[in-house]
Design a protein around this motif. Structure first.
Motif, mmCIF file in Angstrom:
data_model
loop_
_atom_site.group_PDB
_atom_site.id
_atom_site.type_symbol
_atom_site.label_atom_id
_atom_site.label_comp_id
_atom_site.label_asym_id
_atom_site.label_seq_id
_atom_site.Cartn_x
_atom_site.Cartn_y
_atom_site.Cartn_z
ATOM 1 N N THR A 114 0.850 -1.191 0.000
ATOM 2 C CA THR A 114 0.000 0.000 0.000
ATOM 3 C C THR A 114 0.881 1.234 0.000
ATOM 4 O O THR A 114 1.788 1.355 0.822
ATOM 5 N N ASP A 115 0.597 2.144 -0.913
ATOM 6 C CA ASP A 115 1.269 3.443 -0.931
ATOM 7 C C ASP A 115 0.667 4.249 0.215
ATOM 8 O O ASP A 115 -0.508 4.631 0.169
ATOM 9 N N MET A 116 1.424 4.491 1.245
ATOM 10 C CA MET A 116 0.898 5.146 2.448
ATOM 11 C C MET A 116 0.513 6.605 2.217
ATOM 12 O O MET A 116 -0.253 7.163 2.992
ATOM 13 N N THR A 117 0.996 7.224 1.153
ATOM 14 C CA THR A 117 0.613 8.615 0.893
ATOM 15 C C THR A 117 -0.744 8.716 0.205
ATOM 16 O O THR A 117 -1.459 9.685 0.384
ATOM 17 N N THR A 118 -1.102 7.680 -0.580
ATOM 18 C CA THR A 118 -2.371 7.728 -1.321
ATOM 19 C C THR A 118 -3.355 6.637 -0.907
ATOM 20 O O THR A 118 -4.540 6.734 -1.209
ATOM 21 N N GLY A 119 -2.858 5.584 -0.287
ATOM 22 C CA GLY A 119 -3.712 4.447 0.059
ATOM 23 C C GLY A 119 -3.905 3.487 -1.099
ATOM 24 O O GLY A 119 -4.613 2.488 -0.975
ATOM 25 N N ALA A 120 -3.281 3.778 -2.221
ATOM 26 C CA ALA A 120 -3.432 2.940 -3.420
ATOM 27 C C ALA A 120 -2.539 1.705 -3.336
ATOM 28 O O ALA A 120 -1.453 1.755 -2.768
ATOM 29 N N PRO A 121 -2.985 0.594 -3.921
ATOM 30 C CA PRO A 121 -2.131 -0.588 -3.975
ATOM 31 C C PRO A 121 -0.962 -0.371 -4.931
ATOM 32 O O PRO A 121 -1.113 0.311 -5.955
ATOM 33 N N VAL A 122 0.179 -0.903 -4.585
ATOM 34 C CA VAL A 122 1.381 -0.790 -5.434
ATOM 35 C C VAL A 122 2.086 -2.146 -5.447
ATOM 36 O O VAL A 122 2.020 -2.904 -4.487
ATOM 37 N N LEU A 123 2.747 -2.431 -6.558
ATOM 38 C CA LEU A 123 3.564 -3.636 -6.648
ATOM 39 C C LEU A 123 4.946 -3.304 -6.099
ATOM 40 O O LEU A 123 5.589 -2.360 -6.548
ATOM 41 N N VAL A 124 5.386 -4.043 -5.102
ATOM 42 C CA VAL A 124 6.685 -3.830 -4.485
ATOM 43 C C VAL A 124 7.615 -4.916 -4.981
ATOM 44 O O VAL A 124 7.301 -6.098 -4.891
ATOM 45 N N ARG A 125 8.749 -4.518 -5.505
ATOM 46 C CA ARG A 125 9.736 -5.484 -6.019
ATOM 47 C C ARG A 125 11.032 -5.345 -5.266
ATOM 48 O O ARG A 125 11.430 -4.348 -4.872
#
Length: 125
Positions: A114-125
């Motif tokens: 989760t992108d903590m600034t937007t709350g959007a899901p993100v792929l973490v690599r």
């Protein structure tokens, strides 16, 4: 992979590398047994959520063509759920991720965060 004969079936313990290879080849299904809050924050992409507290072994999508690998934060819950499933007699073989999601992240495997600034899901690599 390590295997243990439990008296009710075989409990397999897969390393993060083994799980990542099988997942990339679409050879396994993943079930996350953590809480919904843990899952929402970060999880292995494509995993189904079946929180340990609500598991009914007979209603899980088991016994199909693909082996199922369970995981949790550190592997204690997934191991316990694996044993519960074997004891219920739903399948005679189940696997879980050694070291859980913590080991997955330590091995630098990709996951949904989760992108903590937007709350959007993100792929973490």
């Amino acid at each position: 992979m390590r295997t243990e004969e439990t008296g009710h079936g075989t409990l397999e313990t897969w390393t993060p590398d083994e799980v990542a290879r099988a997942l990339a080849a679409d050879e396994i299904a993943m079930i996350d047994v953590r809480s919904p809050a843990e899952f929402i924050q970060e999880h292995i992409e494509g995993a189904l959520l079946a929180p340990m507290a609500y598991i009914v072994p007979e209603r899980l999508p088991l016994g199909g063509e693909k082996p199922v690998v369970l995981y949790c934060g550190g592997s204690k819950r997934s191991e316990a759920v694996g044993r519960q499933i074997l004891e219920a007699g739903v399948v005679d073989r189940i696997a879980h991720l050694e070291g859980g999601f913590g080991a997955w992240k330590a091995a630098r495997k990709p996951y949904r965060g989760t992108d903590m600034t937007t709350g959007a899901p993100v792929l973490v690599r």
